[in-house]
Design a protein around this motif. Structure first.
Motif, PDB file in Angstrom:
ATOM      1  N   GLU A 186      -1.237  14.646  -3.836  1.00  0.00           N
ATOM      2  CA  GLU A 186      -0.774  14.656  -2.449  1.00  0.00           C
ATOM      3  C   GLU A 186      -1.185  15.923  -1.708  1.00  0.00           C
ATOM      4  OE1 GLU A 186       3.466  14.104  -0.004  1.00  0.00           O
ATOM      5  OE2 GLU A 186       3.442  14.347  -2.187  1.00  0.00           O
TER       6      GLU A 186
ATOM      7  N   LEU B 197      -2.202   7.308   1.309  1.00  0.00           N
ATOM      8  CA  LEU B 197      -1.525   6.517   0.283  1.00  0.00           C
ATOM      9  C   LEU B 197      -0.169   7.112  -0.084  1.00  0.00           C
ATOM     10  CD1 LEU B 197      -4.535   5.686  -2.086  1.00  0.00           C
ATOM     11  CD2 LEU B 197      -3.410   4.176  -0.449  1.00  0.00           C
ATOM     12  N   TYR B 198      -0.046   8.419  -0.003  1.00  0.00           N
ATOM     13  CA  TYR B 198       1.235   9.064  -0.295  1.00  0.00           C
ATOM     14  C   TYR B 198       2.182   9.036   0.904  1.00  0.00           C
ATOM     15  CZ  TYR B 198       0.133  11.202  -4.838  1.00  0.00           C
ATOM     16  OH  TYR B 198      -0.145  11.416  -6.167  1.00  0.00           O
TER      17      TYR B 198
ATOM     18  N   TRP C  70      -7.606  10.018   2.343  1.00  0.00           N
ATOM     19  CA  TRP C  70      -7.210   8.740   1.772  1.00  0.00           C
ATOM     20  C   TRP C  70      -6.008   8.899   0.848  1.00  0.00           C
ATOM     21  CZ3 TRP C  70      -6.655   3.983   2.445  1.00  0.00           C
ATOM     22  CH2 TRP C  70      -6.561   3.053   1.409  1.00  0.00           C
ATOM     23  N   SER C  71      -6.008   9.946   0.047  1.00  0.00           N
ATOM     24  CA  SER C  71      -4.876  10.192  -0.840  1.00  0.00           C
ATOM     25  C   SER C  71      -3.612  10.503  -0.041  1.00  0.00           C
ATOM     26  CB  SER C  71      -5.194  11.348  -1.795  1.00  0.00           C
ATOM     27  OG  SER C  71      -6.297  11.045  -2.616  1.00  0.00           O
TER      28      SER C  71
ATOM     29  N   ARG D 146       5.494   5.913   2.250  1.00  0.00           N
ATOM     30  CA  ARG D 146       6.831   5.636   1.699  1.00  0.00           C
ATOM     31  C   ARG D 146       7.946   6.161   2.583  1.00  0.00           C
ATOM     32  NH1 ARG D 146       6.934   6.704  -4.835  1.00  0.00           N
ATOM     33  NH2 ARG D 146       5.753   4.852  -5.471  1.00  0.00           N
TER      34      ARG D 146
ATOM     35  N   TRP E 210       2.714   9.805   7.723  1.00  0.00           N
ATOM     36  CA  TRP E 210       1.765   9.215   8.665  1.00  0.00           C
ATOM     37  C   TRP E 210       1.887   9.813  10.062  1.00  0.00           C
ATOM     38  CZ3 TRP E 210       2.395   3.363   7.073  1.00  0.00           C
ATOM     39  CH2 TRP E 210       1.721   3.168   5.852  1.00  0.00           C
TER      40      TRP E 210
ATOM     41  N   GLY F  46       0.762   3.085  -3.379  1.00  0.00           N
ATOM     42  CA  GLY F  46      -0.319   3.998  -3.042  1.00  0.00           C
ATOM     43  C   GLY F  46      -0.415   5.241  -3.916  1.00  0.00           C
ATOM     44  N   PRO F  47       0.715   5.926  -4.198  1.00  0.00           N
ATOM     45  CA  PRO F  47       0.614   7.138  -5.027  1.00  0.00           C
ATOM     46  C   PRO F  47       0.014   6.896  -6.404  1.00  0.00           C
ATOM     47  CG  PRO F  47       2.722   7.072  -3.881  1.00  0.00           C
ATOM     48  CD  PRO F  47       2.062   5.754  -3.616  1.00  0.00           C
TER      49      PRO F  47
ATOM     50  N   ALA G 126      -3.919   6.616  -5.751  1.00  0.00           N
ATOM     51  CA  ALA G 126      -4.572   7.692  -4.998  1.00  0.00           C
ATOM     52  C   ALA G 126      -5.544   8.453  -5.906  1.00  0.00           C
ATOM     53  CB  ALA G 126      -3.528   8.646  -4.437  1.00  0.00           C
TER      54      ALA G 126
ATOM     55  N   LEU H 239       0.831  -1.205   0.000  1.00  0.00           N
ATOM     56  CA  LEU H 239       0.000   0.000   0.000  1.00  0.00           C
ATOM     57  C   LEU H 239       0.866   1.256   0.000  1.00  0.00           C
ATOM     58  CD1 LEU H 239      -3.072   0.712   0.143  1.00  0.00           C
ATOM     59  CD2 LEU H 239      -2.724   1.057   2.592  1.00  0.00           C
ATOM     60  N   ALA H 240       1.964   1.218   0.772  1.00  0.00           N
ATOM     61  CA  ALA H 240       2.855   2.376   0.823  1.00  0.00           C
ATOM     62  C   ALA H 240       3.621   2.549  -0.482  1.00  0.00           C
ATOM     63  CB  ALA H 240       3.828   2.224   1.990  1.00  0.00           C
TER      64      ALA H 240
END
Length: 274
Positions: free
Chosen positions: A39, A68-69, A64-65, A72, A225, A31-32, A35, A27-28
């Motif tokens: 960002e 996902l960003y 949510w976006s 990392r 996060w 994710g981008p 999304a 997911l990490a």
């Protein structure tokens, strides 16, 4: 060795832990690309249900976006810090156990000095002295917290092998002490240190996220996060997902790595007893 690996893979704790950990990592990483928004794209009013299904954050960006960003950087820094701490700590512990004498005392007492400092406090003092923290600086500070702990574990395990016949045989063949420590003692520490690495990775995630929560992220405007929990905590009762979403992912990753570490630790203990 292959039979031992197969037994470990059949352990439900290791299997479930690996699936949870892999899910968060994927997911990490990807994710981008999935999304729904950018960002830093404003999609609606702050702390509302505009945008995707998790609503918006304190600026009106899609939660949510941002989630996902934001994985990392946390995972990358944590992984680098864990690898660096485990490698250096293992070398220090194995060399101390094999050499013994004054070198053992110097290495262990240096570790005691590092353990005497609250690691998060030491990191904050260093980071507050620079204008903008970099990712490698955070990784080094987190790795520094791992080295004395890993060294103690590696030393304790290595002490059970330094008097074995294969070490004496390598010495009789004229191999150097460093080569014996790396090639003879090192392979016997793989499983115990994999378990320790899982615990260190869990600690890294928590420390890196904590540093971001306290405002020392590498990029104040980027999704992170740890930083997200600080940015949106004031509206926890109004729009909780800005805090809960990253916290849940960190918790899932922590549970996954702990399950793997527990499973590996049990297998290491069984291998030692047998």
């Amino acid at each position: 060795m292959s039979e031992r690996i197969q037994r470990m893979l059949r352990d439900p704790r290791i299997l479930i832990g690996a699936l949870l950990t892999l899910a968060v990592v994927l997911l990490a990483l990807f994710g981008p690309w999935i999304a729904p928004y950018g960002e830093q794209q404003i999609v609606g009013r702050p702390f509302t249900h505009d945008g995707a299904f998790l609503g918006t954050d304190y600026l009106g960006q899609d939660v949510w976006s941002r989630v996902l960003y934001g994985g990392r950087s946390v995972l990358l820094i944590s992984l680098v810090a864990t690898l660096l701490g485990v490698v250096v700590g293992t070398l220090a512990g194995v060399i101390a156990a094999y050499a013994g004498g004054w070198l053992d005392e110097v290495v262990m007492r240096a570790g005691d000095v590092l353990l005497a400092f609250p690691q998060i406090l030491l990191a904050l003092v260093v980071l507050s002295a620079v204008e903008q923290p970099t990712w490698w600086m955070i990784a080094l500070l987190v790795a520094l917290a791992h080295i004395p702990r890993v060294a103690r574990v590696a030393r304790g395990v290595a002490l059970t092998y330094v008097s074995r016949d294969f070490v004496a045989a390598a010495e009789a063949m004229g191999e150097s002490r460093l080569r014996i420590a790396v090639t003879e003692l090192g392979p016997n520490l793989v499983v115990p240190l994999l378990a320790e690495a899982g615990l260190r990775l869990t600690y890294s995630i928590g420390m890196v996220a904590g540093i971001g929560f306290l405002g020392f992220a590498t990029d104040p405007g980027a999704a992170d996060w740890g930083q997200m929990t600080n940015e949106n905590r004031l509206a926890l009762l109004v729009q909780p997902w800005g805090v809960l979403a990253p916290v849940i992912l960190i918790a899932v990753f922590t549970i996954g790595t702990n399950l793997i570490a527990d499973g590996l630790g049990d297998h290491a203990a069984k291998g030692t007893s047998s």
